[in-house]
Design a protein around this motif. Structure first.
Motif, PDB file in Angstrom:
ATOM      1  N   ALA A   1      39.436  30.573  53.686  1.00  0.00           N
ATOM      2  CA  ALA A   1      39.024  29.665  51.828  1.00  0.00           C
ATOM      3  C   ALA A   1      37.927  28.927  51.842  1.00  0.00           C
ATOM      4  CB  ALA A   1      40.327  29.582  51.462  1.00  0.00           C
TER       5      ALA A   1
ATOM      6  N   GLU B   1      39.817  30.115  46.712  1.00  0.00           N
ATOM      7  CA  GLU B   1      40.330  31.657  47.312  1.00  0.00           C
ATOM      8  C   GLU B   1      39.940  31.605  48.322  1.00  0.00           C
ATOM      9  OE1 GLU B   1      41.523  34.296  45.218  1.00  0.00           O
ATOM     10  OE2 GLU B   1      41.785  32.657  43.837  1.00  0.00           O
TER      11      GLU B   1
ATOM     12  N   GLN C   1      38.157  39.933  46.424  1.00  0.00           N
ATOM     13  CA  GLN C   1      39.081  39.342  47.004  1.00  0.00           C
ATOM     14  C   GLN C   1      40.327  40.582  47.013  1.00  0.00           C
ATOM     15  OE1 GLN C   1      38.504  36.014  44.805  1.00  0.00           O
ATOM     16  NE2 GLN C   1      37.608  34.703  45.834  1.00  0.00           N
ATOM     17  N   ARG C   2      40.107  41.627  46.095  1.00  0.00           N
ATOM     18  CA  ARG C   2      41.725  42.453  45.550  1.00  0.00           C
ATOM     19  C   ARG C   2      41.557  43.255  46.551  1.00  0.00           C
ATOM     20  NH1 ARG C   2      44.926  43.756  41.528  1.00  0.00           N
ATOM     21  NH2 ARG C   2      46.434  45.881  42.011  1.00  0.00           N
TER      22      ARG C   2
ATOM     23  N   ARG D   1      42.439  42.004  50.615  1.00  0.00           N
ATOM     24  CA  ARG D   1      43.860  42.283  50.205  1.00  0.00           C
ATOM     25  C   ARG D   1      44.432  43.043  50.556  1.00  0.00           C
ATOM     26  NH1 ARG D   1      42.878  38.210  46.011  1.00  0.00           N
ATOM     27  NH2 ARG D   1      43.994  39.723  44.027  1.00  0.00           N
TER      28      ARG D   1
ATOM     29  N   ARG E   1      49.563  31.327  49.023  1.00  0.00           N
ATOM     30  CA  ARG E   1      49.525  32.218  48.635  1.00  0.00           C
ATOM     31  C   ARG E   1      48.941  33.220  48.408  1.00  0.00           C
ATOM     32  NH1 ARG E   1      45.269  27.883  47.108  1.00  0.00           N
ATOM     33  NH2 ARG E   1      46.895  27.222  45.757  1.00  0.00           N
ATOM     34  N   PHE E   2      48.054  33.718  49.803  1.00  0.00           N
ATOM     35  CA  PHE E   2      47.497  34.556  49.776  1.00  0.00           C
ATOM     36  C   PHE E   2      48.755  35.921  50.273  1.00  0.00           C
ATOM     37  CE2 PHE E   2      45.847  38.219  53.151  1.00  0.00           C
ATOM     38  CZ  PHE E   2      44.835  38.914  52.080  1.00  0.00           C
TER      39      PHE E   2
ATOM     40  N   GLN F   1      49.457  36.822  46.869  1.00  0.00           N
ATOM     41  CA  GLN F   1      49.051  38.020  45.519  1.00  0.00           C
ATOM     42  C   GLN F   1      48.953  39.321  46.140  1.00  0.00           C
ATOM     43  OE1 GLN F   1      45.077  35.383  46.628  1.00  0.00           O
ATOM     44  NE2 GLN F   1      44.756  34.190  44.724  1.00  0.00           N
TER      45      GLN F   1
END
Length: 190
Positions: free
Chosen positions: A24, A30, A82-83, A86, A114-115, A118
């Protein structure tokens, strides 16, 4: 009257550990790179793996610039953001988790935890109950197995040398964590 707790059962050799690690933009930034493996603890072989990387946005954390970016210079950017990273991970994770006995992180707070949140929040209606349980933490395993800081550092250094791994590369760090846990739990041949 105080009684002794029951003796913990030994884990069966040959467990499959799904281990993942993220990089990150700073401890509270992030995530932009992920590496994950499924390790067969009986053989020490990686039976599945995943990597993803997205563009690093914003000002780059100094420590990340000096330590992480050189370690992942050959890791391709294969996700747009990032989305998307994920989503790619979650698709892999669901199939990999189904063939694993446990999910492991090296030191999950705050980045990996956190990831995962998310990932769930990206589609909470569908993913509400989809999460690793239990989620093992390498630091707790090592502590419970009697590894002090010096012993942990020696174990890590040996694994890095034996496997020729580059620290701060998420795939390498996920591998180091899985091999360390396997050894500390008495599941490996070492």
């Amino acid at each position: 009257m105080i009684t002794k707790p029951p003796k913990s059962p030994k884990l069966a050799p040959g467990l499959k550990l799904l281990s993942f690690d993220l990089e990150a933009n700073g401890l509270h930034g992030e995530a932009f790179a992920i590496g994950a493996i499924v390790l067969d603890t009986a053989t020490g072989e990686i039976i599945d793996k995943f990597t993803a990387r997205c563009p690093l946005e914003g000002d780059v954390d100094e420590w990340v610039n000096e330590n992480v970016l050189p370690a992942i210079k050959d890791m391709p950017v294969n996700c747009t953001d990032q989305r998307a990273m994920r989503q790619a991970f979650w698709e892999w994770y669901l199939q990999a988790e189904a063939k694993s006995d446990y999910v492991l992180v090296s030191n999950g707070y705050p980045v990996e935890y956190r990831f995962l949140l998310q990932c769930q929040e990206d589609n909470l209606k569908t993913r509400y109950w989809q999460h690793p349980f239990p989620l093992l933490d390498l630091a707790s395993i090592l502590l419970a197995s009697g590894y002090d800081t010096a012993a942990k550092n020696k174990l890590t250094a040996r694994i890095v040398q034996e496997r020729q791994l580059a620290r701060h590369n998420p795939l390498a760090d996920a591998t180091i964590a899985a091999l360390s846990a396997s050894e500390a739990l008495g599941l490996s041949k070492k």
